[in-house]
Design an enzyme around this catalytic site. Sequence first.
Site, PDB file in Angstrom:
ATOM      1  N   ASP A   1      -4.647  -4.945   5.760  1.00 58.82           N
ATOM      2  CA  ASP A   1      -5.098  -5.733   4.611  1.00 58.82           C
ATOM      3  C   ASP A   1      -4.050  -6.790   4.251  1.00 58.82           C
ATOM      4  OD1 ASP A   1      -6.751  -6.492   2.488  1.00 58.82           O
ATOM      5  OD2 ASP A   1      -5.759  -5.119   1.096  1.00 58.82           O
TER       6      ASP A   1
ATOM      7  N   SER B   1       0.852  -1.191   0.000  1.00 56.01           N
ATOM      8  CA  SER B   1       0.000   0.000   0.000  1.00 56.01           C
ATOM      9  C   SER B   1       0.887   1.240   0.000  1.00 56.01           C
ATOM     10  CB  SER B   1      -0.931  -0.041   1.225  1.00 56.01           C
ATOM     11  OG  SER B   1      -1.861   1.017   1.188  1.00 56.01           O
TER      12      SER B   1
ATOM     13  N   HIS C   1      -2.579  -0.947  -3.449  1.00 55.58           N
ATOM     14  CA  HIS C   1      -3.739  -0.077  -3.245  1.00 55.58           C
ATOM     15  C   HIS C   1      -3.543   1.206  -4.049  1.00 55.58           C
ATOM     16  CE1 HIS C   1      -4.261  -2.115   0.946  1.00 55.58           C
ATOM     17  NE2 HIS C   1      -4.760  -2.843  -0.026  1.00 55.58           N
TER      18      HIS C   1
END
Length: 448
Positions: A391, A267, A294
């Site tokens: 995540d 991310s 992401h």
Amino acid sequence: MKPYKVLVVDDSAFMRKIISDLIEQDQNFQVTATAANGREALDKVNRLSPDLVTMDVEMPEMNGLEALKILMAEHPLPVIMVSGINEEGMKETILALEWGAFDFIRKPSISSSQDITAVGESLREQMNEAMLARQQREARASALKAPPVQETAHPPAAQAKGSASSPGTSRSGPGMSPAASGLPARGKPELRQLPERKVLPEGKTTQQPEVARKPLKPAAEPVKPRASKETRKAAAQPPAAPSQPQAPAAASRRAGGLSKLVAVGCSTGGPRALKALLENIPADFPAPVVIVQHMPPNFTKSLAQRLNTFSPLEVAEAEQGMILRQGAAYIAPGGFHIEVVPATGGQYALALTKEEARNGHRPSVDVLFESLIPLTALERHAVIMTGMGSDGARMMKALYDSGVTSTFAESEETCVVYGMPRSAVELQCVKYILPLQEIAPRLVQAVK
């Protein structure tokens, strides 16, 4: 607590006003100055020493990229790029992330109040992430300078675990934990030390350590880079053909099937981490690499194109139904979940879905990892690198419990944000906790 000082840089007075208003909705931040171009921004950074800068990408006189490069060399501080959604703006944003920008937001549509609100939420979240990451770096630096007794004085805290990020422009989102979404006191950074756990790898992960040697870079070929990679890959194949020791895997490959697969999630800070990873994986790597970064729609295509110029692998934005191949890397498109599914002839394909965001993200690392759980015929290797939130951690744990071949997490010292890797480490499902520069060589060793 004094608010953090922010410098807003944009050539549009109207956009400077919008961005400033969005920033000051969080009382932890105050816009202390604005600038209309990169040159003016550099002058104000030197005079005012802001804590954070928002930087437009495309500006006259000196653009955001040029200013960022000078800032990172002379006065490094968190910079959040503000990008247009045209192709040039997206390419330059990917470059900015590579050169040290903390993160980016897309410019809001001035005709949509809903879009302005969504971009504002993302921006404020990223500013909080940036300040928290800075505090953690300062805490680590002071801990290294302190006497050894300091090591037992601070128990680990659990701030970043469980934070999630919002869909769209942000890399972490609506389900954030209080510690991540609210800002801790400036004078009280949390010092969290996690011992590097390295579970002894299974025998198969230590074979042929010499293969991890970095390959020669392919010659730059802007018009047809893939043709060059195909040629080199074909040239790399013959020496591997006579090899007999791993009969089942070799037979599977001859039949057109795969026997190994690598899945990667990251991310905030991911583009730089992916560059470091992919440029050190050789063209004859015997597994496809499926990646979730992401990022909003459209930007992932620019990211894939940029990484393709560095990596010996073929790097592309994933498409529905693509058959996975060795020596290739696939980046999930922004706005879609990505899964690996069985296909005919022992092959595996990519499936893209528009299901609900998971952990505040679409694409989600958890969705990718979860799709690997039933694929027990494959040697599966999972990697989590820098990023806010958690995540990927839960499904890495599920993979680990199901007997996955190896799991990797980037260690705190090289993470831009040590959230996702920390969450995985805390679930005790990581075999290798490594600084970024050591992940690719160890991964190559484990897979080969």
